[in-house]
Motif scaffolding. Sequence first.
Motif, mmCIF file in Angstrom:
data_model
loop_
_atom_site.group_PDB
_atom_site.id
_atom_site.type_symbol
_atom_site.label_atom_id
_atom_site.label_comp_id
_atom_site.label_asym_id
_atom_site.label_seq_id
_atom_site.Cartn_x
_atom_site.Cartn_y
_atom_site.Cartn_z
ATOM 1 N N ARG A 88 0.824 -1.216 0.000
ATOM 2 C CA ARG A 88 0.000 0.000 0.000
ATOM 3 C C ARG A 88 0.857 1.264 0.000
ATOM 4 N NH1 ARG A 88 -5.069 -0.677 4.234
ATOM 5 N NH2 ARG A 88 -5.823 -2.719 3.526
ATOM 6 N N TYR A 89 1.986 1.189 0.682
ATOM 7 C CA TYR A 89 2.866 2.357 0.781
ATOM 8 C C TYR A 89 3.812 2.324 -0.419
ATOM 9 C CZ TYR A 89 5.941 5.820 2.961
ATOM 10 O OH TYR A 89 6.680 6.946 3.240
ATOM 11 N N THR A 90 3.311 2.789 -1.550
ATOM 12 C CA THR A 90 4.036 2.619 -2.814
ATOM 13 C C THR A 90 4.735 3.890 -3.270
ATOM 14 O OG1 THR A 90 1.974 3.050 -4.030
ATOM 15 C CG2 THR A 90 2.502 0.768 -3.537
ATOM 16 N N ARG A 91 4.991 4.788 -2.331
ATOM 17 C CA ARG A 91 5.678 6.039 -2.659
ATOM 18 C C ARG A 91 6.952 5.771 -3.461
ATOM 19 N NH1 ARG A 91 8.913 9.893 1.626
ATOM 20 N NH2 ARG A 91 9.854 7.880 2.113
ATOM 21 N N PHE A 92 7.793 4.846 -2.965
ATOM 22 C CA PHE A 92 9.068 4.567 -3.627
ATOM 23 C C PHE A 92 9.421 3.108 -3.364
ATOM 24 C CE2 PHE A 92 13.825 5.338 -4.096
ATOM 25 C CZ PHE A 92 13.746 5.560 -5.463
ATOM 26 N N ALA A 93 9.136 2.265 -4.354
ATOM 27 C CA ALA A 93 9.189 0.816 -4.156
ATOM 28 C C ALA A 93 10.583 0.286 -3.874
ATOM 29 C CB ALA A 93 8.615 0.110 -5.385
ATOM 30 N N ALA A 94 11.617 1.045 -4.224
ATOM 31 C CA ALA A 94 12.975 0.574 -3.943
ATOM 32 C C ALA A 94 13.214 0.403 -2.448
ATOM 33 C CB ALA A 94 13.995 1.554 -4.514
ATOM 34 N N LEU A 95 12.414 1.065 -1.619
ATOM 35 C CA LEU A 95 12.620 1.038 -0.173
ATOM 36 C C LEU A 95 11.670 0.102 0.556
ATOM 37 C CD1 LEU A 95 13.048 4.885 0.433
ATOM 38 C CD2 LEU A 95 14.855 3.168 0.153
ATOM 39 N N THR A 96 10.600 -0.348 -0.109
ATOM 40 C CA THR A 96 9.642 -1.219 0.568
ATOM 41 C C THR A 96 10.103 -2.664 0.418
ATOM 42 O OG1 THR A 96 8.284 -1.099 -1.433
ATOM 43 C CG2 THR A 96 7.632 0.271 0.422
ATOM 44 N N GLU A 97 11.109 -2.982 1.202
ATOM 45 C CA GLU A 97 11.747 -4.287 1.124
ATOM 46 C C GLU A 97 11.795 -4.925 2.499
ATOM 47 O OE1 GLU A 97 12.323 -7.224 -0.111
ATOM 48 O OE2 GLU A 97 13.002 -6.146 -1.880
ATOM 49 N N VAL A 98 11.803 -6.242 2.540
ATOM 50 C CA VAL A 98 11.916 -6.958 3.802
ATOM 51 C C VAL A 98 13.129 -6.415 4.575
ATOM 52 C CG1 VAL A 98 12.180 -9.207 4.889
ATOM 53 C CG2 VAL A 98 10.938 -9.000 2.718
ATOM 54 N N GLY A 99 12.889 -6.062 5.822
ATOM 55 C CA GLY A 99 13.959 -5.471 6.622
ATOM 56 C C GLY A 99 14.169 -3.998 6.368
ATOM 57 N N GLY A 100 13.383 -3.414 5.476
ATOM 58 C CA GLY A 100 13.566 -2.016 5.113
ATOM 59 C C GLY A 100 12.883 -1.060 6.069
ATOM 60 N N ALA A 101 13.163 0.205 5.849
ATOM 61 C CA ALA A 101 12.523 1.284 6.613
ATOM 62 C C ALA A 101 12.073 2.320 5.597
ATOM 63 C CB ALA A 101 13.493 1.884 7.622
ATOM 64 N N PRO A 102 10.953 2.072 4.901
ATOM 65 C CA PRO A 102 10.565 2.925 3.774
ATOM 66 C C PRO A 102 10.241 4.358 4.154
ATOM 67 C CG PRO A 102 8.835 1.344 4.276
ATOM 68 C CD PRO A 102 10.026 0.943 5.070
ATOM 69 N N GLU A 103 10.022 4.600 5.439
ATOM 70 C CA GLU A 103 9.789 5.979 5.867
ATOM 71 C C GLU A 103 11.081 6.785 5.885
ATOM 72 O OE1 GLU A 103 10.621 3.707 9.714
ATOM 73 O OE2 GLU A 103 9.923 3.352 7.667
ATOM 74 N N ARG A 104 12.216 6.099 5.875
ATOM 75 C CA ARG A 104 13.522 6.752 5.789
ATOM 76 C C ARG A 104 13.951 6.714 4.322
ATOM 77 N NH1 ARG A 104 17.285 4.624 10.820
ATOM 78 N NH2 ARG A 104 15.736 4.795 12.487
ATOM 79 N N PHE A 105 14.157 7.847 3.741
ATOM 80 C CA PHE A 105 14.432 7.891 2.306
ATOM 81 C C PHE A 105 15.924 7.617 2.064
ATOM 82 C CE2 PHE A 105 14.411 9.451 -2.053
ATOM 83 C CZ PHE A 105 13.169 9.001 -2.500
ATOM 84 N N GLY A 106 16.273 6.348 2.144
ATOM 85 C CA GLY A 106 17.646 5.948 1.894
ATOM 86 C C GLY A 106 18.513 6.007 3.138
ATOM 87 N N VAL A 107 19.819 5.835 2.919
ATOM 88 C CA VAL A 107 20.820 5.745 3.987
ATOM 89 C C VAL A 107 21.971 6.667 3.637
ATOM 90 C CG1 VAL A 107 22.491 4.191 5.089
ATOM 91 C CG2 VAL A 107 20.179 3.367 4.565
ATOM 92 N N SER A 108 22.352 7.523 4.573
ATOM 93 C CA SER A 108 23.481 8.417 4.304
ATOM 94 C C SER A 108 24.786 7.635 4.322
ATOM 95 C CB SER A 108 23.539 9.517 5.357
ATOM 96 O OG SER A 108 23.928 8.975 6.624
ATOM 97 N N VAL A 109 25.816 8.194 3.729
ATOM 98 C CA VAL A 109 27.128 7.538 3.722
ATOM 99 C C VAL A 109 27.625 7.346 5.149
ATOM 100 C CG1 VAL A 109 29.542 7.767 3.018
ATOM 101 C CG2 VAL A 109 27.713 8.384 1.422
ATOM 102 N N GLY A 110 27.404 8.340 5.993
ATOM 103 C CA GLY A 110 27.828 8.226 7.380
ATOM 104 C C GLY A 110 27.129 7.087 8.102
ATOM 105 N N GLU A 111 25.808 6.988 7.908
ATOM 106 C CA GLU A 111 25.054 5.904 8.535
ATOM 107 C C GLU A 111 25.509 4.553 8.008
ATOM 108 O OE1 GLU A 111 20.477 4.148 8.823
ATOM 109 O OE2 GLU A 111 20.839 6.097 7.878
#
Length: 730
Positions: free
Chosen positions: A418-441
């Motif tokens: 249902r949360y299809t804003r950006f499918a690259a992030l809706t993955e098992v173990g993902g956190a789709p509310e966080r738009f990616g991961v910074s280099v530092g993180e």
Amino acid sequence: MTPRSTYRVQLRPGFGFAEAADLVDYLAELGVDALYTSPVLAAAPGSTHGYDVVDPTRANPELGGEEGRLALVARLRAAGLRMVVDIVPNHMSVEAPSANPWWWDVLTHGPDSRYARYFDIESFPVMIPVLGSADDELTIEDGQLRYHEHAFPIAPGTEGGTAAEVHARQHYRVVDWRRASAELNYRRFFDITTLAAVRVEDPEVFEATHAEILRWVADGDVVGLRVDHPDGLTDPGGYAARLAERAGCWIVLEKILEADEELPPWPVAGTTGYDALREVCGVFVDPSGEAPITALALEQGVETDFAAVRAECRRLITRSSLAAEVRRIAECAPGVERRAVAELLVHFPVYRSYLPEGADHWAAAVEAAREANPDLAEDLAAIDKRVRAEPTGELAARIQQTSGMVVAKGTEDTAFYRYTRFAALTEVGGAPERFGVSVGEFHEAQARREARHPAAMTTLSTHDTKRSEDVRARLAVLSEIPDEWASAVRAWTRTHGLPEETLNLLAWQTLVGAWPISAKRLTDYLLKAAREAKVATSWTDPDPEFEAAITAWPDQVLGDAALMARVRALVDRITPAGWSNALGQKLLQLAGPGVPDVYQGTELWDLSLVDPDNRRPVDYAERRRLLDRLADGWVPPVDATGAAKLHVVRTVLRLRRDRPELFTGYRPVPADDHLVAFERNGLIAVATRLPLSAPDELRLDLTGRWTDALTGRRFTGALSGYPVALLVEE
């Protein structure tokens, strides 16, 4: 001994032990250290995945049985490879009762069966929900009660009379399948009634279900175990300790951690790597794309508050497919409203609170449920008091076991569709509310893994991922061109929009991410996605009209020449950058901390979607052909063949095998925003990120003399030829 790398294969009838043995020379040449298989114990007849074990005391005869297993082990040993096996302690298949001797005995003898304690049965008679309607009738044939293809035993001394009269005397009741969600009286795997939970916390049950696997480990045939779904167990920590003591081998748990969650201090190597997947894939997403991509979703009518979507979906699960589990928990706490139990499950911040280790997560769940539902404060306080007083009691155990089910079914199998804003992030173990991961993180996570779980598995694709690593890599490119993407979606939707907004946005991302894709594959995926989302149709209550629109959509889109010209133009624009991301992801995973796994076939470009799409046969002949060319010194271009990815995989895995000392330690290497690089012990991995906006020349200033293992050339400070580099100190 800890494997240096693994290669996952999905065994099934027609691709069993013998076919796996035929791959051994290929895997050895690739540089793989251990073959890692799907479950290989006797499974339900015709099983295509092996997670439906019916007899844990023998190797699956449909894969080649014990003879085939031993032949595979011999082949692996001769090539210097080892074997890791997937095991399923939580449940067994009861879909065909006669195929499972323990379950057949329980149905025959009821509570007097020696196996009655093996299964987590609430009460007798056991409910068997298979009837198409309450009016369907059973028959008696060959001394068994039958319903179409389903056969059930008749207890000794209960024969005689009509089928209905005989049925009434049994230790089970065959009922309408629709009653299962609310009335089922045995614990199961998620909401799958044909997978009955097993009580491995009982020492006798543990020994019975693990004796054969432990024999293989003791004989040296198996050096590692992947444990499926530990969150379903009554006491995962106790199970891990017992398994580690009895097996004494490398053990990883299929445990999904939330973004900031740590694995409890159990005696295992770590998880199967979904946490690494989120970190590695996320670092290739452009954070500047979040605002316009979110705006597009809102404009299209797609909800962008992930917490709200997740809560709504979890709540739906508690009152539908897992209502029986909620009822059973409530019955452990007399006087407490079922709604209080449901709301507590909805608000867990992690999949499962382990008590006493996870007391903070437990407290957070209680407090969040109380804040959201002040009227339930008294009931929640009563539950909290009871659980804290008896953290190993039945109420605490049932809540913990069920929370993981609610999170998985509500989040992974509903909210992610249902949360299809950006499918690259809706993955098992993902956190789709966080738009990616910074280099530092990213660097912090890798350093933490090296310090705490250096032998944990890492992965990018599995049999359970929603889409393959290469689909996600291509979709990540859209975060670099969000306005262009938004314009395309608007135009395409005006002429060929699906009649449900969340599925429409997901469909366009799927078409672009997995292109080229056939109409059948696209149809099968979209039907599954729509049913999982449970917005306009579902598995249990399908809407024929809506599903007809889904079925027609792929042919309509693929048959519109003008539209497809625009789709292909966009795909052509982002594909090279997607290849760059895919190579970068793979290099960071393979060279980074942990034990990297390569999912079958993903050593070349793989644009698979969720299962069963990702279990399609792999063309190993083509992979062998390309591998032979690499063995002759060929340095392939980055092109549609995927040979460049095979080259990266082969190079890193062979280095891991031949020079393991290089893959220790971890130190971030300062780099431009378009590079992510880290140093280990005489080795540096370098990957390009955000390739569309990257300058033509990317440089990394290093001291010392370094050779790029991928090109064989001395590194002079600039990436050359490839968007990645694997530098070895001279």
